[in-house]
Design a protein around this motif. Sequence first.
Motif, PDB file in Angstrom:
ATOM      1  N   ASP A 479       8.888  -6.255  14.189  1.00 25.30           N
ATOM      2  CA  ASP A 479       8.835  -7.657  14.644  1.00 25.30           C
ATOM      3  C   ASP A 479       7.807  -8.480  13.880  1.00 25.30           C
ATOM      4  O   ASP A 479       7.177  -9.386  14.433  1.00 25.30           O
ATOM      5  N   GLY A 480       7.648  -8.158  12.602  1.00 22.71           N
ATOM      6  CA  GLY A 480       6.734  -8.934  11.759  1.00 22.71           C
ATOM      7  C   GLY A 480       5.328  -8.389  11.697  1.00 22.71           C
ATOM      8  O   GLY A 480       4.469  -8.971  11.027  1.00 22.71           O
ATOM      9  N   LYS A 481       5.057  -7.274  12.362  1.00 20.08           N
ATOM     10  CA  LYS A 481       3.705  -6.692  12.285  1.00 20.08           C
ATOM     11  C   LYS A 481       3.415  -6.159  10.892  1.00 20.08           C
ATOM     12  O   LYS A 481       2.297  -6.280  10.386  1.00 20.08           O
ATOM     13  N   LEU A 482       4.433  -5.578  10.250  1.00 19.83           N
ATOM     14  CA  LEU A 482       4.302  -5.092   8.879  1.00 19.83           C
ATOM     15  C   LEU A 482       5.063  -6.030   7.952  1.00 19.83           C
ATOM     16  O   LEU A 482       6.265  -6.259   8.144  1.00 19.83           O
ATOM     17  N   ILE A 483       4.366  -6.582   6.979  1.00 26.42           N
ATOM     18  CA  ILE A 483       5.022  -7.468   6.017  1.00 26.42           C
ATOM     19  C   ILE A 483       4.831  -6.913   4.610  1.00 26.42           C
ATOM     20  O   ILE A 483       3.898  -6.139   4.346  1.00 26.42           O
ATOM     21  N   TYR A 484       5.715  -7.338   3.709  1.00 24.10           N
ATOM     22  CA  TYR A 484       5.728  -6.823   2.341  1.00 24.10           C
ATOM     23  C   TYR A 484       5.683  -7.986   1.353  1.00 24.10           C
ATOM     24  O   TYR A 484       6.389  -8.978   1.526  1.00 24.10           O
ATOM     25  N   PHE A 485       4.856  -7.836   0.329  1.00 26.63           N
ATOM     26  CA  PHE A 485       4.803  -8.858  -0.720  1.00 26.63           C
ATOM     27  C   PHE A 485       4.620  -8.183  -2.067  1.00 26.63           C
ATOM     28  O   PHE A 485       4.046  -7.103  -2.176  1.00 26.63           O
ATOM     29  N   ASP A 486       5.144  -8.831  -3.100  1.00 28.45           N
ATOM     30  CA  ASP A 486       4.919  -8.335  -4.458  1.00 28.45           C
ATOM     31  C   ASP A 486       4.415  -9.465  -5.340  1.00 28.45           C
ATOM     32  O   ASP A 486       4.399 -10.643  -4.945  1.00 28.45           O
ATOM     33  N   GLY A 487       3.960  -9.102  -6.532  1.00 29.68           N
ATOM     34  CA  GLY A 487       3.468 -10.059  -7.504  1.00 29.68           C
ATOM     35  C   GLY A 487       3.434  -9.395  -8.870  1.00 29.68           C
ATOM     36  O   GLY A 487       3.641  -8.181  -8.990  1.00 29.68           O
ATOM     37  N   THR A 488       3.156 -10.178  -9.902  1.00 25.71           N
ATOM     38  CA  THR A 488       3.158  -9.666 -11.269  1.00 25.71           C
ATOM     39  C   THR A 488       1.763  -9.199 -11.674  1.00 25.71           C
ATOM     40  O   THR A 488       0.802  -9.965 -11.629  1.00 25.71           O
ATOM     41  N   TYR A 489       1.688  -7.937 -12.092  1.00 25.63           N
ATOM     42  CA  TYR A 489       0.440  -7.329 -12.556  1.00 25.63           C
ATOM     43  C   TYR A 489       0.445  -7.394 -14.083  1.00 25.63           C
ATOM     44  O   TYR A 489       1.319  -6.818 -14.739  1.00 25.63           O
ATOM     45  N   THR A 490      -0.512  -8.111 -14.672  1.00 25.08           N
ATOM     46  CA  THR A 490      -0.528  -8.296 -16.119  1.00 25.08           C
ATOM     47  C   THR A 490      -1.928  -8.636 -16.604  1.00 25.08           C
ATOM     48  O   THR A 490      -2.747  -9.197 -15.864  1.00 25.08           O
ATOM     49  N   LYS A 491      -2.194  -8.311 -17.869  1.00 23.60           N
ATOM     50  CA  LYS A 491      -3.479  -8.677 -18.463  1.00 23.60           C
ATOM     51  C   LYS A 491      -3.496 -10.123 -18.945  1.00 23.60           C
ATOM     52  O   LYS A 491      -4.558 -10.640 -19.325  1.00 23.60           O
ATOM     53  N   GLN A 492      -2.333 -10.805 -18.916  1.00 19.85           N
ATOM     54  CA  GLN A 492      -2.295 -12.193 -19.348  1.00 19.85           C
ATOM     55  C   GLN A 492      -3.216 -13.052 -18.473  1.00 19.85           C
ATOM     56  O   GLN A 492      -3.352 -12.829 -17.275  1.00 19.85           O
ATOM     57  N   PHE A 493      -3.835 -14.034 -19.094  1.00 18.85           N
ATOM     58  CA  PHE A 493      -4.737 -14.977 -18.420  1.00 18.85           C
ATOM     59  C   PHE A 493      -5.959 -14.281 -17.833  1.00 18.85           C
ATOM     60  O   PHE A 493      -6.551 -14.766 -16.871  1.00 18.85           O
TER      61      PHE A 493
END
Length: 523
Positions: A479-493
């Motif tokens: 019921d929304g207690k556990l949420i998932y997110f991703d993003g880009t892992y990079t040496k840029q910037f």
Amino acid sequence: MLRRRAHWVMILASLLLALVLRAVLSAQGLPTQPSDVHHPFGIQVIDEATGRGVPLVELRTTNEIRLVTDNAGWVAVDEPGLMGQKVYFSIDSHGYEFPADGFGNRGRALEVRPGETVQLKIKRNNIAQRLYRVTGQGQFHHSTRLGLPTPWRHPNMNAQVMGQDSTQAVVLGDRILWTWGDTARVSYPLGNFATSGAWSELPNRGGMDPSIGIGQTYMVDDSGFSKPMFKNDIGGTVIWMHGIFTLEDNQGQTRAVTHYSVREGLGKEHRSGIAVFNEDKELFQQINQFSPDSRLYPQGQTFRHTDNGQAYIYFATPYPILRVPANWDAVFDPKQYEAWTCLEEGTTFDTCSPRLVRDANGKLDYAWRKDTDLVDAQRQRQLEQAGHIEAGEGWLQTIDIDKGRKITLHRGSVRWNDYLECWVMIANEIYGEESNLGEVYFLTSKSIPGTWEKAKKIVTHDKYTFYNPVHHDFLDQADGKLIYFDGTYTKQFSATQVATPRYDYNTMMYQLDLSDDRLNSVE
């Protein structure tokens, strides 16, 4: 006859020489066969709190041999010369900490024996738990070399993808449509620069448990490589998409809609507009073009919300200060987009001479205004630095609640959360202390557009980038207690010169438990 006899003499001489060399080596106690490098020594690094293998942990020997744990937390050690030796491995990972010895060294000396394994525990300082690398090659590289089972159908290569940037995803029918930006390939330095796509099943419709993986099936070309999702007729350009959402068209069919931009990387834009996904052809079709002077267009990550009886598509950049009526014809008309802004309606952002709206008391007047530039966190910062507004006067006043300092958020997403009964934001900071673009924060708001004043850091990186994080609410559990997110892992910037093998320029998935007491201070 003489040639044949000479041939056999040479063969016998070679065999005799081999036997002599073998006898000499044996007499000297030297190995007569290759060492047991085909039976590696396995090290698994696990989260001391959960017992789960931790990806992206670096183990380094005293002569700088560098090994990085795979999605299951394993490394396979098969270095000739180290077998049978006691080897010291320093242990380091973004947001995790291995105990230090009396000299401050964080690592462990291990007896490296062929075919044996050892498990090491590491403390997680991040509030969010790192789960796995979603994209790229070799997600279970070390597990495979150790002969261990893996939970993914494609554990080490999917659609010939080596690297992939920034996720946009929507639920379309019974499936999830995933898209990414620039995509690196295995066979050549230049890859797919017109957006990539894949399908997966919803977790409650036969898909994988998101704590384990996604199970994506890429849309590929004839060679099996992730195919372009747009047709591009301008050489030397890329096609990036932003702000994908679903909406019923005028015939009542639910379609995936997005903004597209044909451009020279971070430089010149040739054209942009709205594109609609053709599910039969598995391509985005460019429906119209926006005028080059259009001030507002889809950006960031989207969500739907009703305000005063009108349904809107909101665009989080990361603050939800851009919207358009959730109407098929409106999304194709840039004049229908509205910005929550303090600029005069119909004006462009100008750092030197901004046309600000103030009330009778001199207070900045924010409102939803059409055809008017956004004033996001970075632009607000520019106005403060130029002296046009006072510090603390602008709408966006986000504070790192642990350090008591103002932070500038870069990109992220906003989603309604049933567990907390409020809106939640996952966003990364720009100009951060530990990293320029790699610190990730959690925020909440009871309303939209909201003020988002309190931010709690949930992920940190040491001089590395983790940008464009997005919370995938269709993966929420309990019921929304556990949420998932991703993003880009990079040496840029970033200040980092050496990329992390296999991981660099790929997306990483995290899980956040909203019942964690450390998040209470945000509410």
